[in-house]
Design an enzyme around this catalytic site. Structure first.
Site, PDB file in Angstrom:
ATOM      1  N   LEU A  97       0.842  -1.200   0.000  1.00 20.97           N
ATOM      2  CA  LEU A  97       0.000   0.000   0.000  1.00 20.97           C
ATOM      3  C   LEU A  97       0.877   1.250   0.000  1.00 20.97           C
ATOM      4  O   LEU A  97       1.971   1.247   0.577  1.00 20.97           O
ATOM      5  CB  LEU A  97      -0.920  -0.026   1.222  1.00 20.97           C
ATOM      6  CG  LEU A  97      -1.915  -1.193   1.210  1.00 20.97           C
ATOM      7  CD1 LEU A  97      -2.485  -1.439   2.590  1.00 20.97           C
ATOM      8  CD2 LEU A  97      -3.020  -0.949   0.191  1.00 20.97           C
ATOM      9  N   HIS A 113       0.647 -11.342  10.096  1.00 20.63           N
ATOM     10  CA  HIS A 113       1.865 -11.774   9.408  1.00 20.63           C
ATOM     11  C   HIS A 113       2.355 -13.090  10.032  1.00 20.63           C
ATOM     12  O   HIS A 113       2.383 -13.221  11.264  1.00 20.63           O
ATOM     13  CB  HIS A 113       2.933 -10.686   9.551  1.00 20.63           C
ATOM     14  CG  HIS A 113       4.214 -11.050   8.873  1.00 20.63           C
ATOM     15  ND1 HIS A 113       4.373 -10.956   7.500  1.00 20.63           N
ATOM     16  CD2 HIS A 113       5.370 -11.541   9.357  1.00 20.63           C
ATOM     17  CE1 HIS A 113       5.585 -11.369   7.181  1.00 20.63           C
ATOM     18  NE2 HIS A 113       6.218 -11.730   8.281  1.00 20.63           N
TER      19      HIS A 113
END
Ligand code: GRF
Length: 195
Positions: A97, A113
Site C-alpha cells: 500500500l 503476518h
C-alpha cells in the site's frame, strides 16, 4: 443496540483468516466490530466465496485496471468512504500500500503476518525460519504503516518448531495460531476505536 466498528477485510486468496474473523464477529453478539465489506484484488479469490456465503458484500477491484499504485489505492479509499468503513483488516492481501493510503488509515488498519515480527518480514517466512534452524516461530497482528510489516505490534502467538518440521506442517500450525489471535486483536482494536 450495540455500536460496532464498521470493518472491511482485504484479501487476495484463500481467506481462512477472513473466515476466522467472520466466525468470531458472528458468534459473539457483543463483538465490537462488524464485517460489512470484503475487498479482493483478485476476482477468483476463494475468500470472496466465503464472504458471499456469510452474506457479506464483496468487491473485486483489480490493480491491473489502474495505471499505478496511487490510482488503485485512491479507488480503494473511495470505496471505504462509500461504505463508511472505520477499520480495515488485511488478511492475506498481497499488495503493497502507498504511504498516502497507510497514512489515511493510520491506527485503523491492521495486518496479520506469519512470523514473530520484527523477525522474518516479507514473504516465504516458514522456509526461511526452517533454513535458519530456529526453535520457534509464530504470528503477529500489527498496525499497518508505510514500511512493510513494521507497524506497532498488537498481539503475537509463539509456535514451537518440531524436529522434522516441513514448510507445510509449520504453515498449518502457524495458520491455526493466526486464526486464534486475529479475532482477539480485532476485538482489542475495535474496542479502543469505539472508546
Ligand atoms: C496468512 O498466513 C497471513 O499471515 C498472511 O497471508 C496468509 C493468508 O492466509 N498475511 P489466508 O488467506 O487467511 O488463509
Amino acid at each position: 443496540m450495540t455500536c460496532k466498528a464498521r470493518t472491511a477485510v482485504f484479501i487476495s486468496g484463500n481467506g481462512s483468516n477472513l473466515q476466522a474473523l467472520i466466525d468470531a464477529t458472528r458468534n459473539d453478539t457483543s463483538f465490537p466490530a462488524e464485517i460489512v465489506l470484503v475487498l479482493s484484488n483478485k476476482a477468483d479469490a476463494y475468500g470472496l466465496t466465503r464472504a458471499r456465503e456469510a452474506g457479506i458484500t464483496t468487491i473485486a477491484v483489480s490493480h491491473k485496471d489502474y495505471p499505478n499504485r496511487t490510482a488503485f489505492d485512491d479507488a480503494m479509499h473511495q470505496i471505504m468512504k462509500e461504505y463508511e468503513i472505520e477499520l480495515i483488516c488485511l488478511a492475506g492481501f498481497m499488495r503493497l500500500l502507498t504511504p498516502d493510503f497507510t497514512q489515511k488509515w493510520a491506527g485503523r488498519m491492521i495486518n496479520i503476518h506469519p512470523s514473530l515480527l520484527p523477525d522474518y518480514k516479507g514473504l516465504d517466512t516458514h522456509r526461511r525460519v526452517l533454513e535458519d534452524g530456529c526453535h520457534e516461530t509464530g504470528c503477529t497482528v500489527h498496525y499497518v504503516i508505510a514500511d512493510m510489516d513494521a507497524g506497532e505490534i498488537i498481539m503475537q502467538e509463539r509456535v514451537p518448531i518440531i524436529a522434522g518440521d516441513t514448510v507445510e506442517a509449520l504453515q498449518q500450525r502457524v495458520h491455526a495460531a493466526e486464526h486464534r489471535i486475529y479475532p482477539y486483536a480485532l476485538k482489542e482494536v475495535a474496542e479502543k476505536l469505539l472508546g
